[in-house]
Motif scaffolding. Structure first.
Motif, PDB file in Angstrom:
ATOM      1  N   LYS A 193       0.840  -1.198   0.000  1.00  9.52           N
ATOM      2  CA  LYS A 193       0.000   0.000   0.000  1.00  9.52           C
ATOM      3  C   LYS A 193       0.878   1.253   0.000  1.00  9.52           C
ATOM      4  N   PRO A 194       0.580   2.241  -0.865  1.00  8.12           N
ATOM      5  CA  PRO A 194       1.321   3.506  -0.770  1.00  8.12           C
ATOM      6  C   PRO A 194       1.075   4.156   0.588  1.00  8.12           C
ATOM      7  N   ASP A 235       1.628  -3.704  11.166  1.00  6.33           N
ATOM      8  CA  ASP A 235       1.967  -2.952   9.960  1.00  6.33           C
ATOM      9  C   ASP A 235       3.479  -2.756   9.873  1.00  6.33           C
ATOM     10  N   LEU A 236       3.982  -2.913   8.648  1.00  5.40           N
ATOM     11  CA  LEU A 236       5.386  -2.598   8.373  1.00  5.40           C
ATOM     12  C   LEU A 236       5.429  -1.471   7.358  1.00  5.40           C
ATOM     13  N   CYS A 237       6.305  -0.510   7.592  1.00  5.14           N
ATOM     14  CA  CYS A 237       6.491   0.627   6.684  1.00  5.14           C
ATOM     15  C   CYS A 237       7.914   0.584   6.144  1.00  5.14           C
ATOM     16  N   PHE A 238       8.041   0.702   4.817  1.00  6.49           N
ATOM     17  CA  PHE A 238       9.335   0.621   4.135  1.00  6.49           C
ATOM     18  C   PHE A 238       9.623   1.956   3.442  1.00  6.49           C
ATOM     19  N   VAL A 239      10.778   2.534   3.722  1.00  5.88           N
ATOM     20  CA  VAL A 239      11.177   3.781   3.079  1.00  5.88           C
ATOM     21  C   VAL A 239      12.661   3.715   2.741  1.00  5.88           C
ATOM     22  N   ARG A 273      11.793  -6.533 -18.857  1.00  7.92           N
ATOM     23  CA  ARG A 273      12.298  -5.811 -17.697  1.00  7.92           C
ATOM     24  C   ARG A 273      11.280  -5.914 -16.558  1.00  7.92           C
ATOM     25  N   LYS A 274      11.768  -5.839 -15.356  1.00 12.68           N
ATOM     26  CA  LYS A 274      10.881  -5.779 -14.208  1.00 12.68           C
ATOM     27  C   LYS A 274      10.176  -4.424 -14.174  1.00 12.68           C
ATOM     28  N   PHE A 275       9.037  -4.385 -13.487  1.00 10.74           N
ATOM     29  CA  PHE A 275       8.406  -3.096 -13.241  1.00 10.74           C
ATOM     30  C   PHE A 275       7.932  -3.030 -11.805  1.00 10.74           C
ATOM     31  N   TYR A 276       7.853  -1.801 -11.302  1.00 10.85           N
ATOM     32  CA  TYR A 276       7.622  -1.558  -9.885  1.00 10.85           C
ATOM     33  C   TYR A 276       6.525  -0.507  -9.714  1.00 10.85           C
ATOM     34  N   SER A 277       5.777  -0.625  -8.626  1.00 12.20           N
ATOM     35  CA  SER A 277       4.824   0.404  -8.243  1.00 12.20           C
ATOM     36  C   SER A 277       5.480   1.289  -7.194  1.00 12.20           C
ATOM     37  N   VAL A 278       5.518   2.596  -7.478  1.00 13.23           N
ATOM     38  CA  VAL A 278       6.214   3.499  -6.566  1.00 13.23           C
ATOM     39  C   VAL A 278       5.589   4.887  -6.645  1.00 13.23           C
ATOM     40  N   TRP A 305       6.197   2.443   1.272  1.00 12.35           N
ATOM     41  CA  TRP A 305       5.211   1.364   1.135  1.00 12.35           C
ATOM     42  C   TRP A 305       4.814   0.847   2.518  1.00 12.35           C
ATOM     43  N   ILE A 306       3.580   0.372   2.626  1.00 11.92           N
ATOM     44  CA  ILE A 306       3.098  -0.232   3.868  1.00 11.92           C
ATOM     45  C   ILE A 306       2.586  -1.636   3.577  1.00 11.92           C
TER      46      ILE A 306
END
Length: 779
Positions: free
Chosen positions: A639-640, A758-762, A660-665, A672-673
């Motif tokens: 999740k954004p 919840d985990l938050c990634f930055v 190629r790979k693609f990413y949601s950002v 991301w959560i």
């Protein structure tokens, strides 16, 4: 349909809501019976269909006689024959006799009561009569008859007796293709034109110039294509790709020669499609200024590799208007269209404001501000086009800064307000608002949906529900609505395969919006006619998206049954009967039907496909129900962190060849959560990270970008628990990922005794040139 369908671990309630209806076969087939085709089995839906008073059918097969007298009728008949040969492998032979027997007749009839682009199609007493008073109408009648015959794969087709009286609702039925950001070969443009014609669209708006490329050969100004048509892609992989002939990084791009353009214009005209070129001015002009720096305001830029709003504008010197006149002289010679599109959008005026010569010219003209100067600029373009007997059309920004020339038309992209204002002022308008008709937006939120804009998903149903004539207009003002157009911007759609994925089947929805009477349009009826259209796509080699029908799964674990899960299946539209297998085999039309959530043991390999009758509507979902899958999330499944960001699905810059790979950002805030990540029992976290160029010109939106200060020179991936605030729980250095053109796995050991949370990634970033992104997280 080449994309692999993977699990989407979403809320089960959302998926269940999509199961509101699931007919096993299209209603048109059920209504007509198994052996006949109704006359409304067409996309777009005809304006009027009248079944015969007494039920009857007319049989058509590969030996059916075909009559067409006169060159126009023979041309329509030949196109019809070619379509049947490609899609049904029938080889009908057309002829012309004084008293034709039973069979198919194409008649161009000057006395016919049909509209300019309209036709009638009569099926009765062994005769199928296609009649129109215009060549375009007869062509569309041929397309409709082909659709009726190709609705089935049987050796012979029984058409129900009756009559179609059909004509389009709007005169502008358009698709915009952006060839400036990524060049598409002429053969692909032909393929797209063919497909447009089969949807009865009649306008290809061709976006040929922008900051990232100038694609049209102008003989008077050769550097426009010698320089402006080429760029070095961003990123280290492209920088290392050295061209042996030059000793420099290999250039990317291309352009259309004047001979190629003339061929495409003629090719489109044969299919009753007008190509409207767009030469964007005064903004989106960096490629032109890179070729001829004197057109700008002092700087000498390169052809841009960035996406977004640039500040390079054409200046307002008389020499620049001489250049524009020279360009338009050749453009109007190549394109016989009534309209020439001059762009006019996103003209960021920072460099105008900073230019002494531009400001001196503005004051000399007595103009209050730079918006008024752009309005003056538009008037100059209108005068030039008027000398050529053409009309100006531009994006809705041309309404700003002063009164628009009376003959100018407006294409409204910033919602519908521009169209409303222009129509009220007496200008013709074309509706192409963002996001409703921007098909560079993703068409589902599935994690394997290919690159594009993700901040506003434009589903098939959303596009189908668009109404071109704004309710705010009265009857007189509504007459200025020429029609609607879908826009395909290709910043993030690099390949022609992905262009097709973005266009189809949403083009079918647009066709019905533009052609069919408002009161006739019906979403459920459209869905029921769509499976036959998808079969036609396959027979024509069109690589369409199955996003509307692809089965997705929500998987829930049960604390009371650690060795089992509950799986809820659905697709976006709720259309079709979902069939599944539990042994890893491909589902068939007679496989078990999904009717309720499935209780399945871990270790099951589930596959599921939606069917309409015996026809599979998409690629099968393939899901391995094991602990590893349940503890994995891709960037598209995370999740954004904020609701007001700018989420894109971006392709990696490497490898240069192949997939190629693609990413949601979120390019404003790469964060991301993972809600309620299942940490219980997890001993390690592994995160696949990638890096791509941060090649965005954000102009005033730059203020929304959040940067986090790194603790080390290389930067880190930080993980927080519970929220995105406070101190990091884990900090993983990015140093191992530096220099890797694809993805790198970063790992950390987890303490025992954790519970779901919840985990938050930055990411922290030491510079603004690189965008770090997550590919997947595995617990």
């Amino acid at each position: 349909m080449s994309l692999r369908r993977s699990v989407f671990l979403a809320a089960a309630a959302t998926l269940l809501a999509a199961c509101a209806h699931s007919p096993d076969k299209p209603a048109a087939v059920a209504k007509a019976g198994a052996d006949s085709v109704t006359l409304d089995s067409i996309v777009p839906l005809p304006a009027r269909v009248q079944p015969a008073a007494k039920p009857a059918t007319v049989r058509v097969d590969a030996a059916t006689p075909l009559q067409a007298c006169g060159e126009p009728a023979q041309a329509a008949a030949q196109y019809f024959v070619e379509l049947l040969a490609r899609t049904r492998q029938w080889n009908l032979v057309s002829g012309c006799v004084d008293k034709p027997a039973d069979g198919i007749r194409f008649v161009l009839d000057a006395a016919a009561t049909t509209a300019d682009e309209g036709y009638s199609l009569s099926v009765q007493a062994g005769v199928i009569d296609v009649r129109a008073r215009s060549e375009a109408g007869l062509f569309y009648g041929a397309v409709s008859l082909w659709q009726l015959i190709s609705a089935r794969d049987d050796a012979a087709v029984e058409l129900q007796a009756g009559r179609i009286d059909d004509a389009p609702r709007y005169v502008w039925r358009g698709l915009m293709l952006d060839s400036a950001r990524h060049y598409q070969p002429p053969a692909f443009i032909e393929k797209l034109i063919d497909a447009m014609a089969l949807h009865k669209l009649n306008t290809l708006h061709w976006h040929l110039t922008d900051d990232q490329g100038w694609r049209i050969e102008i003989k008077k100004y050769p550097r426009l294509t010698e320089v402006g048509a080429w760029r070095v892609p961003p990123g280290p992989a492209a920088a290392k790709d050295i061209d042996a002939a030059t000793g420099k990084p290999r250039l990317y791009g291309g352009f259309y020669t004047q001979d190629e353009i003339r061929h495409l214009v003629a090719y489109a005209a044969q299919r009753h499609i007008t190509i409207v070129p767009e030469i964007d001015m005064p903004g989106h002009a960096q490629a032109a200024i890179a070729a001829y720096p004197k057109l700008g305001t002092g700087d000498k830029p390169k052809v841009s590799v960035d996406w977004g709003v640039h500040t390079y504008l054409l200046n307002v010197d008389e020499s620049t208007f001489e250049f524009i006149d020279g360009v338009l002289d050749e453009v109007v010679d190549l394109f016989p269209s009534t309209y020439i599109h001059i762009g006019g959008d996103e003209a960021a005026k920072d460099r105008w404001a900073a230019s002494k010569s531009v400001q001196a010219k503005r004051r000399k003209l007595g103009l209050a501000d730079d918006a008024a100067l752009q309005s003056w600029f538009v008037h100059r373009l209108e005068q030039s086009l008027e000398r050529h007997g053409r009309k100006l059309i531009g994006w809705d920004e041309i309404l700003e800064g002063g009164k628009l020339p009376e003959s100018a038309s407006v294409m409204s992209w910033r919602g519908t307000k521009g169209a409303i204002d222009a129509a009220r002022a007496g200008h013709d308008v074309v509706l192409s608002p963002s996001p409703d008709l921007y098909i560079n937006n993703l068409q589902s939120d599935a994690p394997d949906e290919p690159p594009g804009r993700y901040d506003a998903v434009v589903t098939l149903e959303k596009l189908y529900g668009f109404e071109p004539t704004p309710a705010e207009l009265d009857a007189q003002q509504a007459r200025h609505v020429l029609g609607a157009q879908a826009n395909l911007w290709v910043e993030h759609i690099r390949t022609t395969e992905r262009v097709e994925h973005a266009v189809f089947p949403r083009l079918a929805a647009l066709a019905e919006v533009d052609w069919s009477p408002r009161e006739r349009r019906d979403w459920n009826g459209f869905l029921q006619r769509l499976p036959a259209q998808l079969r036609r796509y396959r027979s024509l080699g069109i690589d369409y998206a199955d996003s509307a029908f692809a089965v997705r799964a929500a998987v829930q674990t049960d604390a009371q049954a650690a060795d089992a899960v509950t799986v809820t299946l659905a697709n976006q539209t709720g259309f079709g009967s979902i069939r599944y297998t539990r042994d890893g085999s491909t589902p068939q039309a007679d496989s078990p039907a999904y009717t309720a959530p499935l209780q399945l043991p871990l270790g099951t390999t589930l596959q599921a496909t939606a069917f309409a009758g015996s026809q599979a509507l998409g690629k099968p979902l393939q899901l391995s129900l094991d602990a590893s899958t349940l503890r994995r999330r891709s960037s598209g499944e995370l999740k954004p962190c904020r609701d007001n960001g700018l989420v894109l699905r971006l392709e990696d810059d490497a490898p240069l060849q192949g997939l190629r790979k693609f990413y949601s950002v979120d390019i404003f805030d790469a964060c991301w959560i993972w809600p309620q990540a299942p940490l219980a029992g997890a001993r390690e976290i592994a995160i696949d990270v990638g890096s791509i160029p941060y090649n965005f010109q954000l102009w005033h939106d730059i203020k929304h970008v959040k940067r986090r200060k790194p603790a080390t020179a290389q930067g880190e991936l930080e993980i927080r628990r519970g929220s995105c605030e406070g101190k990091p729980w884990l900090r993983l250095p990015l140093k191992p990922a530096l220099g890797n053109p694809t993805t790198t796995t970063l790992r950390a050991t987890l303490p025992e005794g954790l519970a779901a949370q919840d985990l938050c990634f930055v990411f922290t970033r030491p510079d603004t040139r690189t965008l770090w992104t997550i590919d997947a997280v595995q617990l």
